[in-house]
Write an enzyme that holds these catalytic residues in place. Structure first.
Site: not given
Length: 161
Positions: A15, A13
């Site tokens: 953020d 991922d």
């Protein structure tokens, strides 16, 4: 295809995992790498993992920033990793938001971005790993058949919540 010829990948991922979570990061000056992320990725790279990013970017659907803004920041981020000897093979992003653009199969927790990468790069999901900071990341990995789905908070002791 013989399973042994398949690639193992690390899905990340962005953020909250690669960079410190701040709402809708799209400018270099707001991007702050998570402490320890370079060392973590170097370790996986040295173990033969292909590094891929899978990131929800609803700020595009919300018109907070554009695809070009995302691309500019993304290219900068990849260059920062390259300076550390880390190669990010590809970044997949979902620019959608269900309330604005409708339902899609790429917005995590849906597994669309991961499944696309598995097909594109002949990845062995069972021997692959996903690292994220939210339950939707972990669910997307599980739905795609990824063997290990880990929270970044459990890997790096940085006080991140």
């Amino acid at each position: 295809m013989v399973t042994n010829n398949k690639i193992k990948a690390l899905f990340l991922d962005r953020d909250g995992t690669i960079n410190v979570e701040k709402n809708y990061v799209f400018r270099v000056e707001d991007f702050e790498f998570t402490p320890g992320i370079f060392e973590l990725l170097k370790g996986y790279q040295q173990k033969g993992f292909m590094l891929l990013v899978v990131t929800n970017q609803s700020g595009i659907a919300r018109k907070y920033y554009t695809e070009d803004d995302f691309s500019d920041l993304n290219n900068w981020m990849i260059r920062q990793f390259q300076k550390q000897g880390i190669e990010i093979t590809k970044v997949y992003h979902c620019p959608h938001h269900p309330e604005i653009t409708g339902k899609c199969n790429c917005r995590k927790p849906e597994p669309g971005m991961i499944l696309q990468a598995i097909q594109e790069f002949n990845i062995d999901p069972v021997n692959s790993v996903l690292i994220g900071d939210k339950k939707r990341d972990i669910l997307a990995g599980q739905r795609a058949g990824i063997g290990k789905n880990l929270y970044i908070q459990n890997l790096l002791q940085t006080g991140l919540e």
